[in-house]
Enzyme design. Structure first.
Site, PDB file in Angstrom:
ATOM      1  N   ASP A  29      88.997  18.268  33.909  1.00  0.00           N
ATOM      2  CA  ASP A  29      90.419  18.583  34.034  1.00  0.00           C
ATOM      3  C   ASP A  29      90.768  19.669  33.010  1.00  0.00           C
ATOM      4  OD1 ASP A  29      93.379  18.369  33.683  1.00  0.00           O
ATOM      5  OD2 ASP A  29      93.145  16.654  35.017  1.00  0.00           O
ATOM      6  N   ASN A  84      96.802   9.256  41.409  1.00  0.00           N
ATOM      7  CA  ASN A  84      98.245   9.452  41.434  1.00  0.00           C
ATOM      8  C   ASN A  84      98.609   9.723  42.892  1.00  0.00           C
ATOM      9  OD1 ASN A  84      98.344   9.260  38.631  1.00  0.00           O
ATOM     10  ND2 ASN A  84      98.066  11.441  38.364  1.00  0.00           N
ATOM     11  N   GLN A  91     101.638  12.679  41.344  1.00  0.00           N
ATOM     12  CA  GLN A  91     100.666  13.603  41.919  1.00  0.00           C
ATOM     13  C   GLN A  91     101.212  15.022  41.874  1.00  0.00           C
ATOM     14  OE1 GLN A  91      99.354  12.522  45.865  1.00  0.00           O
ATOM     15  NE2 GLN A  91      97.824  14.142  45.924  1.00  0.00           N
ATOM     16  N   HIS A  97      92.421  13.090  44.502  1.00  0.00           N
ATOM     17  CA  HIS A  97      91.442  13.214  43.437  1.00  0.00           C
ATOM     18  C   HIS A  97      91.543  11.990  42.544  1.00  0.00           C
ATOM     19  CE1 HIS A  97      95.179  15.209  42.234  1.00  0.00           C
ATOM     20  NE2 HIS A  97      94.878  14.935  40.984  1.00  0.00           N
ATOM     21  N   LEU A  98      90.392  11.573  42.084  1.00  0.00           N
ATOM     22  CA  LEU A  98      90.281  10.399  41.219  1.00  0.00           C
ATOM     23  C   LEU A  98      90.051  10.883  39.794  1.00  0.00           C
ATOM     24  CD1 LEU A  98      89.976   7.322  40.847  1.00  0.00           C
ATOM     25  CD2 LEU A  98      87.566   7.577  41.485  1.00  0.00           C
ATOM     26  N   HIS A  99      90.918  10.455  38.887  1.00  0.00           N
ATOM     27  CA  HIS A  99      90.770  10.792  37.473  1.00  0.00           C
ATOM     28  C   HIS A  99      89.840   9.773  36.830  1.00  0.00           C
ATOM     29  CE1 HIS A  99      94.335  13.542  37.097  1.00  0.00           C
ATOM     30  NE2 HIS A  99      94.704  12.849  38.179  1.00  0.00           N
TER      31      HIS A  99
END
Length: 103
Positions: A29, A84, A91, A97-99
């Site tokens: 990120d 999110n 979001q 997308h997966l954090h």
């Protein structure tokens, strides 16, 4: 209109990529919220979890297993996984997308 993540997948935008397979890509990120903050992004562009279809079940499970593997690869003793969902869910980019966040 393509998301910034699709542009990263197509290599139109640079990213620090940690992993990639036929279904997803994992990169750092650019605004990390933890020492390790990775985004696990499916190559299939689905705007939000609310837009995921039943046929996306295997893909969504794959994202979680990739997150597990990344946690192992980075020797994280613990971490958070977070989706999110929608504007009210925080979001910002409408490509699921997966954090993965860990210290």
């Amino acid at each position: 209109m393509e998301s910034v993540f699709t542009k990263i997948i197509k290599r139109e935008i640079d990213a620090k990529i940690e992993y990639e397979d036929d279904l997803c890509i994992v990169f750092h990120d650019i605004h990390p919220k933890a020492r390790v903050h990775l985004l696990i992004v499916p190559k299939k562009e689905i705007p939000t979890i609310m837009d995921a279809a039943d046929e996306d079940q295997a893909l969504l499970g794959h994202l979680i297993l990739v997150a597990r593997n990344m946690g192992r690869k980075l020797d994280l003793e613990g971490y958070r996984l977070q989706f999110n969902v929608g504007h009210k869910g925080g979001q910002e980019i409408y490509h699921i997308h997966l954090h993965l966040m860990g210290d």
